[in-house]
Design an enzyme around this catalytic site. Structure first.
Site, PDB file in Angstrom:
ATOM      1  N   LYS A 173       0.853  -1.188   0.000  1.00 38.81           N
ATOM      2  CA  LYS A 173       0.000   0.000   0.000  1.00 38.81           C
ATOM      3  C   LYS A 173       0.889   1.239   0.000  1.00 38.81           C
ATOM      4  O   LYS A 173       1.465   1.617   1.012  1.00 38.81           O
ATOM      5  CB  LYS A 173      -0.905   0.053   1.239  1.00 38.81           C
ATOM      6  N   GLY A 226       6.880   5.862   7.854  1.00 38.23           N
ATOM      7  CA  GLY A 226       5.979   7.020   7.886  1.00 38.23           C
ATOM      8  C   GLY A 226       6.088   7.737   9.214  1.00 38.23           C
ATOM      9  O   GLY A 226       7.142   7.716   9.856  1.00 38.23           O
ATOM     10  N   SER A 227       4.995   8.351   9.618  1.00 41.12           N
ATOM     11  CA  SER A 227       5.064   9.214  10.798  1.00 41.12           C
ATOM     12  C   SER A 227       5.085   8.419  12.099  1.00 41.12           C
ATOM     13  O   SER A 227       4.665   7.260  12.160  1.00 41.12           O
ATOM     14  CB  SER A 227       3.867  10.156  10.809  1.00 41.12           C
ATOM     15  N   GLY A 231       2.926   5.104  13.072  1.00 38.61           N
ATOM     16  CA  GLY A 231       3.743   3.943  13.417  1.00 38.61           C
ATOM     17  C   GLY A 231       3.376   3.366  14.781  1.00 38.61           C
ATOM     18  O   GLY A 231       3.274   2.156  14.948  1.00 38.61           O
ATOM     19  N   GLU A 248       9.853   2.363  10.466  1.00 40.19           N
ATOM     20  CA  GLU A 248      10.826   3.447  10.284  1.00 40.19           C
ATOM     21  C   GLU A 248      10.055   4.743  10.361  1.00 40.19           C
ATOM     22  O   GLU A 248       9.157   4.978   9.550  1.00 40.19           O
ATOM     23  CB  GLU A 248      11.532   3.319   8.934  1.00 40.19           C
ATOM     24  N   CYS A 282      13.414  11.610   6.490  1.00 41.93           N
ATOM     25  CA  CYS A 282      13.529  11.329   7.929  1.00 41.93           C
ATOM     26  C   CYS A 282      14.975  11.381   8.369  1.00 41.93           C
ATOM     27  O   CYS A 282      15.265  11.471   9.549  1.00 41.93           O
ATOM     28  CB  CYS A 282      12.872  10.005   8.283  1.00 41.93           C
ATOM     29  N   GLN A 329       1.272  19.904   4.349  1.00 39.20           N
ATOM     30  CA  GLN A 329       2.659  19.914   4.836  1.00 39.20           C
ATOM     31  C   GLN A 329       3.201  21.350   4.866  1.00 39.20           C
ATOM     32  O   GLN A 329       3.926  21.718   5.790  1.00 39.20           O
ATOM     33  CB  GLN A 329       3.538  19.022   3.951  1.00 39.20           C
ATOM     34  N   GLU A 381       9.804  16.701  14.845  1.00 37.85           N
ATOM     35  CA  GLU A 381      10.142  16.591  13.428  1.00 37.85           C
ATOM     36  C   GLU A 381       9.229  17.519  12.624  1.00 37.85           C
ATOM     37  O   GLU A 381       8.010  17.466  12.769  1.00 37.85           O
ATOM     38  CB  GLU A 381       9.970  15.153  12.943  1.00 37.85           C
TER      39      GLU A 381
HETATM   40  C1  UN1 Z   1      18.133   8.689   2.603  1.00 39.17           C
HETATM   41  O1  UN1 Z   1      18.384   9.632   3.351  1.00 39.17           O
HETATM   42  O2  UN1 Z   1      18.852   8.414   1.626  1.00 39.17           O
HETATM   43  O3  UN1 Z   1      11.800   8.287   4.798  1.00 39.17           O
HETATM   44  C2  UN1 Z   1      16.996   7.772   2.807  1.00 39.17           C
HETATM   45  C3  UN1 Z   1      12.972   8.602   4.818  1.00 39.17           C
HETATM   46  C4  UN1 Z   1      13.982   7.496   5.024  1.00 39.17           C
HETATM   47  C5  UN1 Z   1      14.865   7.294   3.861  1.00 39.17           C
HETATM   48  C6  UN1 Z   1      16.013   8.213   3.832  1.00 39.17           C
HETATM   49  N1  UN1 Z   1      13.277   6.278   5.340  1.00 39.17           N
HETATM   50  O4  UN1 Z   1      13.311   9.751   4.668  1.00 39.17           O
END
Ligand code: UN1
Length: 479
Positions: A173, A226-227, A231, A248, A282, A329, A381
Site C-alpha cells: 500500500k 511514515g510518521s 507507526g 521506520e 527522515c 505539509q 520533526e
Molecule cells: C536517505 O536519506 O537516503 O523516509 C533515505 C525517509 C527514510 C529514507 C532516507 N526512510 O526519509
C-alpha cells in the site's frame, strides 16, 4: 480526462471502489493521474491472493526468483530518466534527485536478486553426541508493506525486493499522496514472470487499506515507513495480534560542526542534509549543533549559500529545491516557523512563500539561529526545509545535545579530528553515524534504521533485511 491507474490484485488490474487525484506539487494544474482506491473488501482480496500464492512461491525455484528480481532491477535502471521524471512530477524533489532515486530502486532489486542465491544457514554440533543442529531461514508468509510519499520509488523497492527475495508474498500500500512510482513498479513486476498473487498493489487510504493489512490475521508481518503517530498505532495493533512489525519513523537528526571543521564541508553537509529534497527526509539534519569558535563563520556561510539556491519547479533544469509536497505539509512548515519565533529563536533567512511561473507549494529554505535544544523546533520533526542552529561551548556539550532527543536515526559530525570523529561514532545514540558526510543520503547495500523513537524492529536494507523478512528454524537430527 486524466489517465486512470488501477490496483493489481491476483495478477489482474482492477478498478478501485473510488479513485484519488495525484497532483504535481510544482504545478497544481498538472494532474499526474487518477489512482484507484481500494476499499476494505478489495484489500482483503489482495491479502487472500497473496496467501494462496505463498506456498508455491516460498518453495519454488530460487533461480527463477533471482531472474525475476534481476529483470525488474534492469528495467528500472534502463528507465531511470522516465521514472525519475514521474517521481519528481508527483513528489516534487528535483529531477537529478528523482533520477538518482529511481536508479537506487533499480540497484536494490539487483542487490536482492543476488541475495536470493546467497541465503545461507548454519550447521553446528549438538551438545548431545550423535546429534546435528541446523539453523535455517524461512519466509514468513504474506507481508503488508506501507510506504511513504517522500521516497516514492526507493522505499517501495527496499521493502518489496527483500520480501520477494526471501520467499514471501506481498500486498503493498503506497502513500495516497504519491502512488505513481509504486504503480510503475507494480506494472514492471506484472510483466516479470511472477505467479499471480505473489505481488499485489492495493492503493488507497491508510485508514482503509493500511488498517486492513494491520488487522488481518493472514498478514504475518508489516513493514511501515511514515510518521511516528501512525507507526505507534500500527505497532500497538500488530503486537496485539502477535504480527511481526518493522517501523521506520521520524528523526530530529543532529549535525555537529566542530571548531576544527573544514568550513566548505560543513556548509555542504548542512545545506545538503537539511534542505535538499525540500528537507522531506527522515534522515534530514534539522539540528545544526555548532561549537563557539566556528559558529558565526558557519552561520554566515550557510545563510550566503541558501540565498544562492534556486527554489522552483522540480522539473526545471537548475532547480536546487523543489516545492513542499502539498498544502497541509506547507501549513505544518509555516506553523513551525511561527512556533520557532514565538519560542525566541531568530529566523535568520528564508521561510517565505514564493510565487513561481507555475502554481506550487514553494517555500524558501529557512534557517533559525539562537535556538535551544529545548525548543519545539529542536525537538519535533518538521519534515520541511527548516533547520535550526544550536550553539555549543565544546565537543562534550555538542555530543550531549546531539543525543538529547527522543529520536535516533542519523547523526553527523564535521571535524578534522580523528579523536572526536572516533568518539562520536562510539557515543552517538543513533542508528547511523556520518563523519564529514550529510546525515541524509544512504547506500542501498548496508543496514538502514535507527534507535529510540525513530525505528522499531530489525533493520532494513542490505543482508540485514533477512532479519525481518525471514524467520529462523533450528532443526535437530540424530543420525
Ligand atoms: C536517505 O536519506 O537516503 O523516509 C533515505 C525517509 C527514510 C529514507 C532516507 N526512510 O526519509
Amino acid at each position: 480526462m486524466a489517465e486512470q491507474f488501477r490496483n493489481y490484485i491476483a495478477g489482474e488490474w482492477v478498478a478501485g471502489a473510488t479513485a484519488s487525484v495525484n497532483r504535481n506539487p510544482s504545478d497544481t494544474a498538472d494532474v499526474v493521474g487518477e489512482y484507484a482506491q481500494a476499499d476494505a473488501a478489495q484489500a482483503k482480496a489482495a491479502i487472500a491472493a497473496a496467501k494462496r500464492a505463498f506456498p508455491a512461491w516460498a518453495t519454488g525455484s530460487i533461480q527463477e526468483r533471482a531472474n525475476i528480481l534481476d529483470k525488474v532491477g534492469a528495467e528500472i535502471l534502463a528507465r531511470r530518466d522516465e521514472l525519475g521524471t514521474l517521481l519528481s512530477r508527483e513528489e516534487g524533489k528535483t529531477l537529478p534527485e528523482g533520477i538518482g532515486e529511481a536508479a537506487r530502486a533499480g540497484q536494490i532489486f539487483r542487490f536482492f536478486a543476488g541475495e536470493v542465491v546467497r541465503m545461507a544457514g548454519e550447521k553446528l554440533a549438538s551438545v548431545r553426541p550423535g546429534v546435528d543442529v541446523e539453523v535455517t531461514r524461512e519466509p514468513l508468509g504474506v507481508i503488508g508493506l506501507i510506504t511513504p510519499w517522500n521516497f516514492p520509488i526507493a522505499i517501495p523497492a527496499w521493502k518489496i525486493a527483500p520480501a520477494l527475495a526471501y520467499g514471501n508474498t506481498v500486498v503493498c500500500k503506497p502513500a495516497d499522496l504519491a502512488p505513481g512510482c509504486a504503480w510503475a513498479i507494480a506494472e514492471i513486476l506484472s510483466r516479470a514472470g511472477l505467479p499471480p498473487g505473489v505481488f499485489n498493489l492495493a492503493m488507497g487510504r491508510g485508514s482503509v487499506v493500511g488498517e486492513a493489512l494491520v488487522d488481518d490475521p493472514d498478514v504475518t508481518a508489516i513493514s511501515f515507513t511514515g510518521s511516528v503517530a501512525t507507526g505507534r498505532g500500527i505497532a500497538a495493533k500488530a503486537i496485539a495480534r502477535m504480527a511481526k512489525v518493522q517501523l521506520e519513523m521520524g528523526g530530529k537528526n543532529p549535525l555537529v560542526v566542530l571548531d576544527d571543521a573544514d568550513l566548505p564541508t560543513a556548509v555542504n553537509c548542512a545545506v545538503q542534509g537539511s534542505y535538499y529534497s525540500t528537507g522531506q527526509r527522515c534522515t534530514a539534519s534539522s539540528r545544526l549543533i555548532v561549537t563557539a569558535g566556528i559558529h558565526d563563520r558557519f552561520v554566515a556561510a550557510v545563510a550566503d549559500k541558501l540565498k544562492t539556491l534556486r527554489v522552483d519547479n522540480a522539473l526545471l533544469a537548475g532547480t536546487d529545491i523543489g516545492p513542499v509536497v502539498d498544502e497541509s505539509q506547507l501549513d505544518v512548515d509555516c506553523k513551525y516557523l511561527e512556533v520557532g519565533q514565538a519560542e525566541g529563536a531568530r529566523l535568520l533567512t528564508g521561510g517565505e512563500r514564493l510565487q513561481r511561473a507555475t502554481d506550487g507549494y514553494y517555500l524558501s529554505p529557512a534557517l533559525f539561529t539562537e535556538a535551544s535544544n529545548a525548543m519545539r523546533i529542536a525537538r519535533e520533526e518538521i519534515f520541511g526545509p527548516v533547520a535550526c542552529v544550536i550553539r555549543a561551548k565544546d565537543y562534550d556539550e555538542a555530543l550531549a545535545l546531539a543525543n538529547d532527543t527522543e529520536f535516533g536515526l542519523s547523526a553527523g559530525i564535521v571535524t578534522t579530528s580523528l579523536k572526536y570523529a572516533t568518539h562520536f561514532k562510539r557515543h552517538s545514540q543513533a542508528g547511523m553515524v556520518m563523519v564529514n558526510v550529510p546525515t541524509a543520503g544512504v547506500d542501498y547495500h548496508v543496514p538502514f534504521g535507527g534507535r529510540k523513537g525513530s525505528s522499531y524492529g530489525p533493520r532494513e536494507q542490505g543482508r540485514y533485511a533477512a532479519e525481518f523478512f525471514t524467520t529462523v528454524k533450528t532443526a535437530y537430527t540424530a543420525a
